[in-house]
Design an enzyme around this catalytic site. Structure first.
Site, PDB file in Angstrom:
ATOM      1  N   HIS A  76      -3.524   3.979  -2.963  1.00  0.00           N
ATOM      2  CA  HIS A  76      -4.109   2.639  -2.807  1.00  0.00           C
ATOM      3  C   HIS A  76      -3.363   1.821  -1.750  1.00  0.00           C
ATOM      4  O   HIS A  76      -3.300   0.577  -1.852  1.00  0.00           O
ATOM      5  CB  HIS A  76      -4.182   1.913  -4.149  1.00  0.00           C
ATOM      6  CG  HIS A  76      -2.869   1.522  -4.763  1.00  0.00           C
ATOM      7  ND1 HIS A  76      -2.694   1.454  -6.129  1.00  0.00           N
ATOM      8  CD2 HIS A  76      -1.682   1.155  -4.233  1.00  0.00           C
ATOM      9  CE1 HIS A  76      -1.460   1.066  -6.406  1.00  0.00           C
ATOM     10  NE2 HIS A  76      -0.832   0.870  -5.256  1.00  0.00           N
ATOM     11  N   HIS A 133      -0.034  -6.195  -7.563  1.00  0.00           N
ATOM     12  CA  HIS A 133       1.009  -6.389  -6.560  1.00  0.00           C
ATOM     13  C   HIS A 133       1.375  -7.869  -6.432  1.00  0.00           C
ATOM     14  O   HIS A 133       1.259  -8.465  -5.365  1.00  0.00           O
ATOM     15  CB  HIS A 133       0.562  -5.810  -5.222  1.00  0.00           C
ATOM     16  CG  HIS A 133       0.293  -4.332  -5.280  1.00  0.00           C
ATOM     17  ND1 HIS A 133      -0.885  -3.821  -5.763  1.00  0.00           N
ATOM     18  CD2 HIS A 133       1.059  -3.275  -4.916  1.00  0.00           C
ATOM     19  CE1 HIS A 133      -0.850  -2.492  -5.697  1.00  0.00           C
ATOM     20  NE2 HIS A 133       0.323  -2.147  -5.192  1.00  0.00           N
ATOM     21  N   HIS A 189       6.393   7.577  -0.719  1.00  0.00           N
ATOM     22  CA  HIS A 189       6.704   6.539   0.254  1.00  0.00           C
ATOM     23  C   HIS A 189       7.878   5.714  -0.250  1.00  0.00           C
ATOM     24  O   HIS A 189       8.103   5.597  -1.457  1.00  0.00           O
ATOM     25  CB  HIS A 189       5.497   5.628   0.542  1.00  0.00           C
ATOM     26  CG  HIS A 189       5.028   4.769  -0.587  1.00  0.00           C
ATOM     27  ND1 HIS A 189       4.602   5.264  -1.792  1.00  0.00           N
ATOM     28  CD2 HIS A 189       4.889   3.417  -0.681  1.00  0.00           C
ATOM     29  CE1 HIS A 189       4.210   4.272  -2.574  1.00  0.00           C
ATOM     30  NE2 HIS A 189       4.394   3.131  -1.928  1.00  0.00           N
ATOM     31  N   GLU A 222       4.715   4.867  -8.716  1.00  0.00           N
ATOM     32  CA  GLU A 222       3.328   4.526  -9.019  1.00  0.00           C
ATOM     33  C   GLU A 222       2.510   5.736  -9.469  1.00  0.00           C
ATOM     34  O   GLU A 222       1.475   5.584 -10.129  1.00  0.00           O
ATOM     35  CB  GLU A 222       2.654   3.909  -7.790  1.00  0.00           C
ATOM     36  CG  GLU A 222       3.182   2.540  -7.413  1.00  0.00           C
ATOM     37  CD  GLU A 222       2.546   1.993  -6.146  1.00  0.00           C
ATOM     38  OE1 GLU A 222       2.700   0.788  -5.895  1.00  0.00           O
ATOM     39  OE2 GLU A 222       1.894   2.752  -5.406  1.00  0.00           O
TER      40      GLU A 222
END
Length: 281
Positions: free
Chosen positions: A12, A60, A195, A242
């Site tokens: 996402h 977020h 990441h 995540e």
């Protein structure tokens, strides 16, 4: 009785939304993302044909902030507007919620000892808005069905364990199967693959781990449920924790599933992954 017809896991990254809104399907660096969504979109819209989608994601810092960040939060409202994340509202329609289904899930999960934050209002950010347009093309036909948004904390430590997310999915399956109306449900989870956006390992990527994760999610998800948050962060970078969100989707499916589509590439600061799984009837 409602039933789950399949599940989708997806990255996402906000860069996906940027590429979608600018129609960069012809740019070489983005072609794999656009082309890699076609088969999953066709399955979702033409085969799965959901009456509702339950979507696990992480907020977020748009609905929640560090002063009060719930572990699990479900949206039960009828209207779910798009969040403005600082660069203007995206040119997409708001979502419709499914309050009756959402409240049924809430009551069932609390009875199964999952302590939820129940949100009468919820704005939807890129945790859902980055991948879903690739799978539905809402500017052409609108969103295909109402959604039940379900936020999982992977930002403010301590985060839930991977196994807790797996058990959450299993409890969701029980809840859906006890819903009295005849609905077709697709369960979706979103979260970044490898990441890291901070510290000495800024820019870290691990495509080998990303693909191993996709292999295990399909064939041996219990092995992923056994890993700690630290395991995920060491293998894929801090933000790739995540990925535990994907286990909620997989836990909601039956042990044996049929792979409909899988796509992966890693051209920039993160791996982009997509996996569509169908229930075996």
């Amino acid at each position: 009785m409602a039933r789950i017809v399949g599940g989708i896991g997806s990255s996402h990254a906000p860069s996906m939304a940027h590429a979608y809104d600018h129609r960069w399907s012809d740019k070489p660096e983005w072609q794999p993302l656009f082309e890699g969504s076609v088969a999953a979109r066709r399955w979702l819209l033409e085969v799965a044909r959901p009456d509702a989608m339950v979507i696990f994601y992480n907020d977020h810092l748009n609905r929640f902030f560090f002063d009060a960040y719930p572990t699990f939060a479900i949206g039960v409202s009828e209207s779910l507007p798009l969040a403005d994340e600082g660069w203007g509202r995206r040119p997409l329609p708001d979502f419709s919620g499914h309050p009756d289904l959402a409240w049924h899930i809430t009551r069932s999960l609390i009875a199964d000892e999952f302590d939820l934050t129940v949100c009468q209002e919820m704005e939807i950010d890129h945790g859902i808005l980055s991948p879903l347009p690739f799978l539905t093309e809402p500017e052409k036909r609108g969103w295909p069905c109402p959604i039940v948004p379900f936020a999982i904390n992977v930002i403010q430590h301590p985060v839930p364990t991977a196994r807790r997310c797996w058990k959450l999915g299993a409890a969701l399956r029980k809840a859906i199967q006890s819903y009295p109306r005849d609905l077709r449900i697709v369960v979706m989870s979103t979260g970044g693959m490898s990441h890291q956006l901070n510290g000495k390992r800024f820019g870290f990527l691990n495509p080998d781990w990303d693909n191993e994760f996709l292999d295990l999610l399909e064939a041996d998800p219990q092995a992923l449920a056994a890993l700690s948050a630290e395991d995920y962060m060491k293998r894929g970078g801090c933000e790739s924790v995540e990925l535990i969100i994907w286990l909620a989707m997989r836990g909601a499916l039956s042990p044996q599933v049929r792979r409909i589509h899988r796509n992966y590439y890693a051209p920039m600061l993160t791996g982009y992954g997509l996996l569509a799984l169908e229930e075996m009837q």
